[in-house]
Design a protein around this motif. Structure first.
Motif, PDB file in Angstrom:
ATOM      1  N   GLU A   1       0.825  -1.204   0.000  1.00  0.00           N
ATOM      2  CA  GLU A   1       0.000   0.000   0.000  1.00  0.00           C
ATOM      3  C   GLU A   1       0.863   1.259   0.000  1.00  0.00           C
ATOM      4  OE1 GLU A   1      -3.286   2.437  -0.082  1.00  0.00           O
ATOM      5  OE2 GLU A   1      -3.131   0.271  -0.420  1.00  0.00           O
ATOM      6  N   THR A   2       1.935   1.243   0.773  1.00  0.00           N
ATOM      7  CA  THR A   2       2.805   2.421   0.859  1.00  0.00           C
ATOM      8  C   THR A   2       3.489   2.693  -0.481  1.00  0.00           C
ATOM      9  OG1 THR A   2       3.199   2.016   3.207  1.00  0.00           O
ATOM     10  CG2 THR A   2       4.762   3.450   2.058  1.00  0.00           C
ATOM     11  N   ILE A   3       3.997   1.639  -1.114  1.00  0.00           N
ATOM     12  CA  ILE A   3       4.665   1.818  -2.406  1.00  0.00           C
ATOM     13  C   ILE A   3       3.685   2.307  -3.462  1.00  0.00           C
ATOM     14  CG2 ILE A   3       5.780   0.565  -4.311  1.00  0.00           C
ATOM     15  CD1 ILE A   3       7.129  -1.164  -2.107  1.00  0.00           C
ATOM     16  N   ALA A   4       2.487   1.720  -3.483  1.00  0.00           N
ATOM     17  CA  ALA A   4       1.486   2.137  -4.466  1.00  0.00           C
ATOM     18  C   ALA A   4       1.084   3.591  -4.259  1.00  0.00           C
ATOM     19  CB  ALA A   4       0.265   1.229  -4.376  1.00  0.00           C
ATOM     20  N   GLN A   5       0.898   3.983  -2.984  1.00  0.00           N
ATOM     21  CA  GLN A   5       0.407   5.332  -2.694  1.00  0.00           C
ATOM     22  C   GLN A   5       1.512   6.378  -2.818  1.00  0.00           C
ATOM     23  OE1 GLN A   5      -1.027   5.891   1.311  1.00  0.00           O
ATOM     24  NE2 GLN A   5      -2.271   7.641   0.737  1.00  0.00           N
ATOM     25  N   LYS A   6       2.618   6.151  -2.126  1.00  0.00           N
ATOM     26  CA  LYS A   6       3.706   7.141  -2.144  1.00  0.00           C
ATOM     27  C   LYS A   6       4.430   7.174  -3.485  1.00  0.00           C
ATOM     28  CE  LYS A   6       3.135   8.199   2.233  1.00  0.00           C
ATOM     29  NZ  LYS A   6       2.552   9.515   2.626  1.00  0.00           N
ATOM     30  N   GLY A   7       4.533   6.010  -4.118  1.00  0.00           N
ATOM     31  CA  GLY A   7       5.220   5.944  -5.402  1.00  0.00           C
ATOM     32  C   GLY A   7       4.324   6.242  -6.578  1.00  0.00           C
ATOM     33  N   LYS A   8       2.998   6.374  -6.314  1.00  0.00           N
ATOM     34  CA  LYS A   8       2.021   6.630  -7.385  1.00  0.00           C
ATOM     35  C   LYS A   8       2.230   5.649  -8.530  1.00  0.00           C
ATOM     36  CE  LYS A   8       1.487  11.571  -6.368  1.00  0.00           C
ATOM     37  NZ  LYS A   8       2.310  11.582  -5.156  1.00  0.00           N
ATOM     38  N   VAL A   9       2.194   4.372  -8.176  1.00  0.00           N
ATOM     39  CA  VAL A   9       2.544   3.341  -9.138  1.00  0.00           C
ATOM     40  C   VAL A   9       1.605   2.152  -8.993  1.00  0.00           C
ATOM     41  CG1 VAL A   9       4.176   2.124  -7.626  1.00  0.00           C
ATOM     42  CG2 VAL A   9       4.542   2.108 -10.107  1.00  0.00           C
ATOM     43  N   ARG A  10       1.464   1.428 -10.057  1.00  0.00           N
ATOM     44  CA  ARG A  10       0.647   0.215 -10.054  1.00  0.00           C
ATOM     45  C   ARG A  10       1.481  -0.970  -9.566  1.00  0.00           C
ATOM     46  NH1 ARG A  10      -1.903  -2.430 -15.614  1.00  0.00           N
ATOM     47  NH2 ARG A  10      -3.007  -4.189 -14.636  1.00  0.00           N
ATOM     48  N   ILE A  11       0.909  -1.743  -8.661  1.00  0.00           N
ATOM     49  CA  ILE A  11       1.546  -2.996  -8.253  1.00  0.00           C
ATOM     50  C   ILE A  11       1.058  -4.068  -9.217  1.00  0.00           C
ATOM     51  CG2 ILE A  11       1.936  -4.653  -6.405  1.00  0.00           C
ATOM     52  CD1 ILE A  11       3.030  -1.835  -5.848  1.00  0.00           C
ATOM     53  N   LEU A  12       1.961  -4.560 -10.055  1.00  0.00           N
ATOM     54  CA  LEU A  12       1.567  -5.490 -11.105  1.00  0.00           C
ATOM     55  C   LEU A  12       1.308  -6.892 -10.578  1.00  0.00           C
ATOM     56  CD1 LEU A  12       4.177  -4.401 -13.800  1.00  0.00           C
ATOM     57  CD2 LEU A  12       1.756  -3.788 -13.715  1.00  0.00           C
ATOM     58  N   ALA A  13       2.115  -7.306  -9.620  1.00  0.00           N
ATOM     59  CA  ALA A  13       1.976  -8.655  -9.073  1.00  0.00           C
ATOM     60  C   ALA A  13       2.785  -8.774  -7.792  1.00  0.00           C
ATOM     61  CB  ALA A  13       2.453  -9.702 -10.083  1.00  0.00           C
ATOM     62  N   GLU A  14       2.431  -9.765  -6.983  1.00  0.00           N
ATOM     63  CA  GLU A  14       3.206 -10.132  -5.795  1.00  0.00           C
ATOM     64  C   GLU A  14       3.608 -11.590  -5.965  1.00  0.00           C
ATOM     65  OE1 GLU A  14       1.550  -8.047  -1.973  1.00  0.00           O
ATOM     66  OE2 GLU A  14      -0.140  -8.411  -3.332  1.00  0.00           O
ATOM     67  N   VAL A  15       4.905 -11.817  -6.086  1.00  0.00           N
ATOM     68  CA  VAL A  15       5.423 -13.149  -6.379  1.00  0.00           C
ATOM     69  C   VAL A  15       5.956 -13.761  -5.092  1.00  0.00           C
ATOM     70  CG1 VAL A  15       7.094 -14.475  -7.714  1.00  0.00           C
ATOM     71  CG2 VAL A  15       6.009 -12.458  -8.720  1.00  0.00           C
ATOM     72  N   PRO A  16       5.355 -14.842  -4.614  1.00  0.00           N
ATOM     73  CA  PRO A  16       5.810 -15.450  -3.356  1.00  0.00           C
ATOM     74  C   PRO A  16       7.126 -16.201  -3.524  1.00  0.00           C
ATOM     75  CG  PRO A  16       4.108 -16.804  -4.358  1.00  0.00           C
ATOM     76  CD  PRO A  16       4.217 -15.571  -5.212  1.00  0.00           C
ATOM     77  N   PHE A  17       7.789 -16.473  -2.405  1.00  0.00           N
ATOM     78  CA  PHE A  17       9.008 -17.274  -2.433  1.00  0.00           C
ATOM     79  C   PHE A  17       8.664 -18.699  -2.874  1.00  0.00           C
ATOM     80  CE2 PHE A  17      11.669 -20.443  -0.299  1.00  0.00           C
ATOM     81  CZ  PHE A  17      12.898 -20.118  -0.851  1.00  0.00           C
ATOM     82  N   CYS A  18       9.472 -19.236  -3.767  1.00  0.00           N
ATOM     83  CA  CYS A  18       9.280 -20.606  -4.240  1.00  0.00           C
ATOM     84  C   CYS A  18      10.566 -21.395  -3.996  1.00  0.00           C
ATOM     85  CB  CYS A  18       8.937 -20.627  -5.726  1.00  0.00           C
ATOM     86  SG  CYS A  18       7.418 -19.736  -6.158  1.00  0.00           S
ATOM     87  N   ALA A  19      10.447 -22.504  -3.311  1.00  0.00           N
ATOM     88  CA  ALA A  19      11.631 -23.317  -2.994  1.00  0.00           C
ATOM     89  C   ALA A  19      12.265 -23.888  -4.249  1.00  0.00           C
ATOM     90  CB  ALA A  19      11.245 -24.445  -2.039  1.00  0.00           C
ATOM     91  N   GLU A  20      11.439 -24.164  -5.248  1.00  0.00           N
ATOM     92  CA  GLU A  20      11.941 -24.732  -6.500  1.00  0.00           C
ATOM     93  C   GLU A  20      11.260 -24.008  -7.660  1.00  0.00           C
ATOM     94  OE1 GLU A  20      12.492 -29.091  -8.681  1.00  0.00           O
ATOM     95  OE2 GLU A  20      11.132 -28.840  -6.966  1.00  0.00           O
TER      96      GLU A  20
END
Length: 465
Positions: free
Chosen positions: A424-443
């Motif tokens: 939320e902070t990056i989207a609001q303060k950076g005035k930018v779209r969050i395209l995706a959130e990529v979780p950690f993947c072990a493999e």
């Protein structure tokens, strides 16, 4: 839709401006300044086809013709008498067409579309620029100027001192004009104050009429003769000077479909994100500069495996040491030739995912940082950032650096555990779209990438054309 009544009044006002060229001092200064900015933005490229909107009597057209005598220039204006005056100035060396810039009826593509001091007359300037952008060739330039808030401030103050509201139009603030940039285009706005002296207040009013710029703000109430004299006296007492605040914009269309992927740090997940984007868009891939090959096979084979064997272009430079491209090349006694760092044009129907090395301020050559290459290539940027502690400073600083260079930002991808607060902070303060959130993947496997790719927007939703 344009207010046809107001548009007709504007057209009639300009058509009646028989002494336009004698009075158009500021218009002439703005045309010269806009042309100089266009010339810089073209960076030595000669446009083959040029469309000018709101050409008036040809003040800007004259600069265009002198600089690019071989170009096919189409000068357009809403007011037929203005077109006739432009033709008297330039003759048959230019083509002419009566056209409302808000509803262009010409066929592209054009290498350059431009217009001097026209945007303030259009009710939906952002929509107009998006429409014009569709007529540009890849890599084409869209350049315009407009009056901004602060124009005629001295006259407005004189009116306010007499308890009156000036009938001058409401001009946009620079911050609002920044939002007119077409999607995925690079470039931005700059402003200039031009101060013009007048003999008295009535001289200023006569000047507006002489230049065809006397159409009042919609809904305004005209001053009576007595009120006008009182306002003119106030204006004279303040010094009889008028400020024209002019905004200049030069926007560049991306040279092809694609994005430039960079990160806030090395090892942040750029290659994984690149593979996901290539897979999602059925795109192509290019890693222009690869280092660290002593420890790994490189990002190009990785993406080729993970994204389902997409078209991949050969790196312009590949080096063994796990250092910046510049340092890795020097360690092998070679120097990267900037002339080789040219955006591939093959597979033009596919979005090209270009993966940078490290972050924006990583040296690519002795004289170029990665951000310089991003600016040169003109693709919108996808910024990959960590999702957790410490990401705010790195991400917001990277966004600030991109915007200082007027580089388009497609959005941010957050890599790691979900963090709603940071998102939320990056989207609001950076005035930018969050395209995706990529979780950690072990493999990381092709199947995993295929599933992760579904988290990303489709190309048409990402960079609408």
């Amino acid at each position: 839709m344009r207010n046809s009544t107001r548009a007709a009044r504007i057209c009639q006002s300009f058509d009646a401006a028989e002494k336009y060229d004698q009075a158009a001092t500021v218009q002439r200064v703005a045309a010269r300044e806009l042309f100089q900015r266009i010339h810089t933005c073209m960076a030595g490229k000669k446009p083959l086809r040029i469309l000018e909107i709101g050409c008036g009597t040809g003040l800007l057209t004259e600069h265009l013709r002198a600089c690019w005598p071989d170009a096919d220039i189409l000068a357009t204006d809403f007011a037929p008498n203005m077109l006739a005056r432009a033709k008297s100035r330039l003759g048959e060396s230019v083509s002419y067409h009566q056209m409302d810039a808000a509803t262009p009826d010409v066929n592209g593509p054009f290498d350059l579309i431009c217009g001097n001091l026209i945007m303030q007359w259009l009710p939906e300037p952002a929509k107009v620029l998006r429409t014009l952008a569709e007529l540009l060739a890849p890599g084409g330039v869209l350049a315009v100027s407009t009056l901004l808030d602060g124009t005629f401030a001295e006259w407005q103050q004189a009116c306010a001192q007499e308890g009156q509201q000036a009938a001058t139009p409401v001009y946009p603030e620079l911050a609002n004009a920044q939002n007119w940039r077409p999607p995925a285009f690079s470039g931005g706005w700059a402003e200039q104050d031009i101060v013009q002296a007048f003999a008295d207040g009535l001289d200023f009013v006569r000047h507006l009429k002489a230049t065809g710029a006397s159409t009042p703000r919609e809904g305004s109430v005209p001053l009576s003769a007595v009120q006008l004299r009182h306002v003119a006296l106030r204006f004279q007492q303040a010094g009889c000077a008028i400020t024209w605040r002019v905004g200049y914009a030069c926007f560049r269309k991306p040279p092809r479909k694609g994005v430039f992927v960079t990160g806030t740090d090395t090892g942040i997940g750029k290659t994984l994100v690149s593979a996901c984007l290539v897979r999602r868009w059925q795109g192509a891939y290019w890693k222009p500069l690869q280092s660290g090959l002593a420890d790994e096979e490189g990002d190009t084979p990785t993406v080729k495996l993970l994204a389902g064997d997409p078209p991949c272009f050969k790196p312009a430079g590949a080096f063994l040491a796990p250092l910046s491209p510049d340092a890795a090349a020097r360690a092998e006694g070679v120097q990267i030739d900037p002339a080789q760092l040219v955006l591939p044009q093959g597979e033009a129907d596919k979005p090209l995912v270009v993966e940078g090395a490290g972050g924006l301020m990583v040296p690519a050559t002795p004289d170029l940082m990665m951000i310089d290459l991003a600016q040169r290539w003109g693709l919108p940027v996808v910024l990959v950032a960590r999702s957790g502690l410490g990401t705010l400073n790195h991400t917001l600083l990277s966004l600030e650096a991109l915007r200082a260079r007027q580089i388009a930002v497609a959005g941010v991808v957050l890599s790691g555990p979900l963090n709603a607060e940071n998102r939320e902070t990056i989207a609001q303060k950076g005035k930018v779209r969050i395209l995706a959130e990529v979780p950690f993947c072990a493999e990381i496997t092709p199947d995993v990438v295929s599933e992760l790719a579904k988290l990303f927007p489709q190309w048409d939703d990402m960079c609408p054309e």
